[in-house]
Design a protein around this motif. Structure first.
Motif, PDB file in Angstrom:
ATOM      1  N   LEU A  83     -23.863  10.510 -25.926  1.00  0.00           N
ATOM      2  CA  LEU A  83     -23.152   9.293 -25.535  1.00  0.00           C
ATOM      3  C   LEU A  83     -22.942   9.272 -24.021  1.00  0.00           C
ATOM      4  CD1 LEU A  83     -20.457   8.975 -28.345  1.00  0.00           C
ATOM      5  CD2 LEU A  83     -22.774   8.038 -28.267  1.00  0.00           C
ATOM      6  N   ALA A  84     -23.172   8.120 -23.429  1.00  0.00           N
ATOM      7  CA  ALA A  84     -23.016   7.968 -21.983  1.00  0.00           C
ATOM      8  C   ALA A  84     -22.077   6.820 -21.675  1.00  0.00           C
ATOM      9  CB  ALA A  84     -24.369   7.711 -21.325  1.00  0.00           C
ATOM     10  N   LYS A  85     -21.165   7.063 -20.759  1.00  0.00           N
ATOM     11  CA  LYS A  85     -20.378   5.956 -20.218  1.00  0.00           C
ATOM     12  C   LYS A  85     -21.289   5.256 -19.217  1.00  0.00           C
ATOM     13  CE  LYS A  85     -18.195   4.034 -16.798  1.00  0.00           C
ATOM     14  NZ  LYS A  85     -18.778   3.879 -15.453  1.00  0.00           N
ATOM     15  N   ALA A  86     -21.718   4.044 -19.570  1.00  0.00           N
ATOM     16  CA  ALA A  86     -22.671   3.324 -18.735  1.00  0.00           C
ATOM     17  C   ALA A  86     -22.011   2.818 -17.455  1.00  0.00           C
ATOM     18  CB  ALA A  86     -23.261   2.159 -19.519  1.00  0.00           C
ATOM     19  N   ALA A  87     -22.845   2.454 -16.479  1.00  0.00           N
ATOM     20  CA  ALA A  87     -22.341   1.967 -15.199  1.00  0.00           C
ATOM     21  C   ALA A  87     -21.661   0.612 -15.370  1.00  0.00           C
ATOM     22  CB  ALA A  87     -23.478   1.847 -14.196  1.00  0.00           C
ATOM     23  N   MET A  88     -20.478   0.499 -14.800  1.00  0.00           N
ATOM     24  CA  MET A  88     -19.746  -0.770 -14.746  1.00  0.00           C
ATOM     25  C   MET A  88     -19.116  -0.893 -13.371  1.00  0.00           C
ATOM     26  SD  MET A  88     -17.836  -0.945 -18.465  1.00  0.00           S
ATOM     27  CE  MET A  88     -17.362   0.803 -18.493  1.00  0.00           C
ATOM     28  N   THR A  89     -19.229  -2.054 -12.769  1.00  0.00           N
ATOM     29  CA  THR A  89     -18.629  -2.260 -11.456  1.00  0.00           C
ATOM     30  C   THR A  89     -17.113  -2.122 -11.547  1.00  0.00           C
ATOM     31  OG1 THR A  89     -18.410  -3.815  -9.623  1.00  0.00           O
ATOM     32  CG2 THR A  89     -18.622  -4.774 -11.809  1.00  0.00           C
ATOM     33  N   GLU A  90     -16.522  -1.356 -10.612  1.00  0.00           N
ATOM     34  CA  GLU A  90     -15.082  -1.101 -10.689  1.00  0.00           C
ATOM     35  C   GLU A  90     -14.279  -1.960  -9.707  1.00  0.00           C
ATOM     36  OE1 GLU A  90     -17.487   2.787 -10.945  1.00  0.00           O
ATOM     37  OE2 GLU A  90     -17.016   1.443  -9.274  1.00  0.00           O
ATOM     38  N   GLY A  91     -14.792  -2.118  -8.486  1.00  0.00           N
ATOM     39  CA  GLY A  91     -14.077  -2.908  -7.488  1.00  0.00           C
ATOM     40  C   GLY A  91     -12.774  -2.278  -7.025  1.00  0.00           C
ATOM     41  N   LEU A  92     -12.690  -0.947  -7.025  1.00  0.00           N
ATOM     42  CA  LEU A  92     -11.434  -0.260  -6.713  1.00  0.00           C
ATOM     43  C   LEU A  92     -11.496   0.577  -5.439  1.00  0.00           C
ATOM     44  CD1 LEU A  92     -10.373   0.963 -10.288  1.00  0.00           C
ATOM     45  CD2 LEU A  92      -9.447  -0.962  -8.990  1.00  0.00           C
ATOM     46  N   ALA A  93     -12.512   0.379  -4.618  1.00  0.00           N
ATOM     47  CA  ALA A  93     -12.620   1.161  -3.388  1.00  0.00           C
ATOM     48  C   ALA A  93     -11.516   0.791  -2.411  1.00  0.00           C
ATOM     49  CB  ALA A  93     -13.973   0.945  -2.740  1.00  0.00           C
ATOM     50  N   GLY A  94     -11.162   1.745  -1.586  1.00  0.00           N
ATOM     51  CA  GLY A  94     -10.158   1.510  -0.560  1.00  0.00           C
ATOM     52  C   GLY A  94     -10.787   1.022   0.730  1.00  0.00           C
ATOM     53  N   ALA A  95     -10.045   1.140   1.821  1.00  0.00           N
ATOM     54  CA  ALA A  95     -10.515   0.680   3.126  1.00  0.00           C
ATOM     55  C   ALA A  95     -11.820   1.367   3.494  1.00  0.00           C
ATOM     56  CB  ALA A  95      -9.453   0.964   4.188  1.00  0.00           C
ATOM     57  N   GLY A  96     -12.749   0.581   4.055  1.00  0.00           N
ATOM     58  CA  GLY A  96     -14.025   1.137   4.465  1.00  0.00           C
ATOM     59  C   GLY A  96     -14.951   1.479   3.316  1.00  0.00           C
ATOM     60  N   GLY A  97     -14.646   0.984   2.115  1.00  0.00           N
ATOM     61  CA  GLY A  97     -15.482   1.284   0.960  1.00  0.00           C
ATOM     62  C   GLY A  97     -15.343   2.712   0.476  1.00  0.00           C
ATOM     63  N   ARG A  98     -14.187   3.327   0.739  1.00  0.00           N
ATOM     64  CA  ARG A  98     -13.984   4.724   0.355  1.00  0.00           C
ATOM     65  C   ARG A  98     -13.458   4.852  -1.068  1.00  0.00           C
ATOM     66  NH1 ARG A  98     -10.841   6.466   5.923  1.00  0.00           N
ATOM     67  NH2 ARG A  98     -12.691   6.843   7.202  1.00  0.00           N
ATOM     68  N   ALA A  99     -13.932   5.886  -1.745  1.00  0.00           N
ATOM     69  CA  ALA A  99     -13.375   6.227  -3.053  1.00  0.00           C
ATOM     70  C   ALA A  99     -11.994   6.837  -2.840  1.00  0.00           C
ATOM     71  CB  ALA A  99     -14.287   7.219  -3.764  1.00  0.00           C
ATOM     72  N   GLY A 100     -11.049   6.454  -3.679  1.00  0.00           N
ATOM     73  CA  GLY A 100      -9.687   6.947  -3.525  1.00  0.00           C
ATOM     74  C   GLY A 100      -9.033   7.260  -4.853  1.00  0.00           C
ATOM     75  N   LEU A 101      -7.711   7.290  -4.836  1.00  0.00           N
ATOM     76  CA  LEU A 101      -6.937   7.732  -5.991  1.00  0.00           C
ATOM     77  C   LEU A 101      -7.196   6.884  -7.224  1.00  0.00           C
ATOM     78  CD1 LEU A 101      -4.777   9.574  -7.196  1.00  0.00           C
ATOM     79  CD2 LEU A 101      -3.038   8.013  -6.288  1.00  0.00           C
ATOM     80  N   ARG A 102      -7.322   5.578  -7.059  1.00  0.00           N
ATOM     81  CA  ARG A 102      -7.486   4.709  -8.227  1.00  0.00           C
ATOM     82  C   ARG A 102      -8.805   5.012  -8.945  1.00  0.00           C
ATOM     83  NH1 ARG A 102      -6.458  -1.327  -6.415  1.00  0.00           N
ATOM     84  NH2 ARG A 102      -5.577  -1.658  -8.481  1.00  0.00           N
ATOM     85  N   LEU A 103      -9.873   5.215  -8.197  1.00  0.00           N
ATOM     86  CA  LEU A 103     -11.148   5.557  -8.824  1.00  0.00           C
ATOM     87  C   LEU A 103     -11.100   6.943  -9.462  1.00  0.00           C
ATOM     88  CD1 LEU A 103     -13.765   4.109  -6.343  1.00  0.00           C
ATOM     89  CD2 LEU A 103     -13.720   3.709  -8.797  1.00  0.00           C
ATOM     90  N   THR A 104     -10.453   7.875  -8.788  1.00  0.00           N
ATOM     91  CA  THR A 104     -10.320   9.216  -9.349  1.00  0.00           C
ATOM     92  C   THR A 104      -9.573   9.171 -10.672  1.00  0.00           C
ATOM     93  OG1 THR A 104     -10.339  10.226  -7.147  1.00  0.00           O
ATOM     94  CG2 THR A 104      -9.404  11.529  -8.940  1.00  0.00           C
ATOM     95  N   GLN A 105      -8.479   8.438 -10.702  1.00  0.00           N
ATOM     96  CA  GLN A 105      -7.695   8.330 -11.927  1.00  0.00           C
ATOM     97  C   GLN A 105      -8.492   7.646 -13.039  1.00  0.00           C
ATOM     98  OE1 GLN A 105      -3.218   8.255 -12.113  1.00  0.00           O
ATOM     99  NE2 GLN A 105      -3.680   6.070 -11.997  1.00  0.00           N
ATOM    100  N   LEU A 106      -9.246   6.607 -12.685  1.00  0.00           N
ATOM    101  CA  LEU A 106     -10.077   5.911 -13.653  1.00  0.00           C
ATOM    102  C   LEU A 106     -11.092   6.862 -14.279  1.00  0.00           C
ATOM    103  CD1 LEU A 106     -11.217   3.278 -14.949  1.00  0.00           C
ATOM    104  CD2 LEU A 106     -12.616   3.025 -12.879  1.00  0.00           C
TER     105      LEU A 106
END
Length: 428
Positions: free
Chosen positions: A19-42
């Motif tokens: 089973l694979a969690k398929a790609a889905m757009t998240e739209g949760l990047a922070g300033a400068g397109g950086r991955a942050g806490l919200r994406l990590t938690q997700l």
């Protein structure tokens, strides 16, 4: 074959189950397109759900041409904060014991005006969509095409160094590489257009550059349309030829999908009859999965392991696909509402997944008595997508998901958020 069976890709990357969690757009990047806490938690939440493979949503290789304002962007030198965000994201996605691949993408002419007033594409062919969401694209020069390849290669290297097990090159759904494959969008008469060999050159050279950048022990995956489902567009016959090309390049995993924004089969609007699915093969309907009829033929032709995403809801259908030779089953929308669904399927606690979009209060009533059928269908589709987007945000914020939302309210809330994100990106 059971969904609990492990799988090993040619490069050696292993998934503990199918089973694979398929790609889905998240739209949760922070300033400068950086991955942050919200994406990590997700991704910690999704990883705990038991899938053997987690694919990220679009990680853009060029911040000027994003799929939406809140995309993660990996380009140029990464400062300590950006590197740390990517490392945390990779760790989160692998926290449940599964593998993690980062999906890398360039939106091309499907970069909305809110992000790119003048998007780019293989040719200056505008999107055939109402509403003015996308600007008329400018054709890329040869030097710019070479720069795109270098950007994919660079992003892949950065992401693998951050801890991902590999990358997935997005060559489907009408984004840039898919546009080059599509003769309706690609009207070039140079080495990048015309014959299928030329139209596939961007994809093949990107695969080669990415492999060179990340080495033999990391996974190179490609997401490819079975068809664009447009007369004169990228066809299934084209798909099979490109699959042969990718076999020769030693790709580790091939995901089969279909459609683009002009013919959005990938939206998966099952339950919103008939919308965009009027002419899907009866065999595909019977099998649940939109693209399984095509994938079954790809499996017969390909040497590369094949993953199929779109419409799978029952364990029986998933295991029937595995018996036909599919290597992995992608699940997307159900995980926005029930992130632990894979674990329940794997443990035998349930035999199927709900189609949450069928439970929304969609139809002519919520738009009012004067709405046309076309407007109603389109609004139903966008409201359904907004429902899943909003639940992704809730997971990123550490809140429980909601199984029911007011369609009109959720659609307005989503559109307002996207506009606010666009303004934030413009200021950054």
């Amino acid at each position: 074959m059971s969904i609990t069976s492990p799988v090993t890709l040619p490069c050696g990357v292993e998934f503990p189950n199918r089973l694979a969690k398929a790609a889905m757009t998240e739209g949760l990047a922070g300033a400068g397109g950086r991955a942050g806490l919200r994406l990590t938690q997700l991704y910690e939440t999704w990883a705990a759900g038991g899938a053997g493979l987690l694919l990220t949503g679009n990680i853009m290789v060029d911040g000027r041409y994003r799929e939406r304002p809140g995309n993660v962007v990996v380009e140029g030198a990464q400062d300590a904060v950006a590197r740390g965000g990517l490392e945390s994201l990779a760790q989160a996605a692998k926290a449940g014991g599964g593998a993690a691949l980062a999906q890398i993408s360039h939106a091309g002419r499907q970069s909305p005006k809110a992000v790119a007033a003048e998007p780019v594409g293989p040719s200056a062919v505008p999107m055939k969509l109402p509403g003015g969401l996308f600007g008329k694209p400018r054709a890329l020069s040869t030097d710019e095409i070479r720069d795109v390849i270098a950007r994919f290669s660079h992003a892949a290297k950065v992401l693998c160094e951050a801890g991902f097990d590999g990358v997935q090159i997005h060559a489907a759904h009408g984004y840039l590489i898919s546009e080059f494959l599509n003769p309706l969008a690609n009207r070039r008469d140079d080495e990048w257009g015309g014959s299928l060999e030329n139209r596939a050159r961007l994809l093949i050279e990107t695969v080669r550059a990415v492999r060179e950048a990340i080495g033999p022990d990391k996974a190179v995956s490609v997401k490819l349309n079975s068809s664009d489902f447009q007369k004169g567009g990228f066809s299934f016959a084209d798909c099979l030829e490109v699959v042969g090309m990718l076999d020769r390049e030693g790709v580790d995993l091939l995901e089969i999908s279909g459609g683009n924004y002009e013919q959005p089969r990938m939206m998966g609007l099952e339950g919103l009859e008939p919308v965009f699915e009027e002419d899907v093969r009866a065999s595909t309907r019977a099998r649940e999965a939109y693209f399984m009829a095509y994938a079954a033929e790809v499996v017969r032709e390909a040497k590369t392991p094949v993953m199929v995403t779109g419409g799978f809801r029952t364990k029986a259908a998933m295991e029937a696909a595995l018996e036909e030779g599919v290597a992995a089953i992608g699940i997307a929308r159900p995980l926005c509402v029930e992130p632990d669904a894979p674990a329940k399927l794997l443990a035998g606690a349930q035999d199927g997944l709900p189609s949450w979009e069928k439970r929304l209060r969609l139809g002519p009533g919520w738009l009012g008595p004067h709405s046309t059928s076309d407007v109603m269908k389109a609004a139903n589709g966008f409201a359904a997508m907004a429902f899943f987007y909003r639940n992704i945000i809730r997971l990123g914020d550490g809140r429980p998901t909601r199984r029911s939302m007011n369609p009109w309210g959720v659609l307005i809330a989503h559109q307002m958020r996207e506009r606010a994100e666009a303004k934030r990106v413009a200021r950054s």
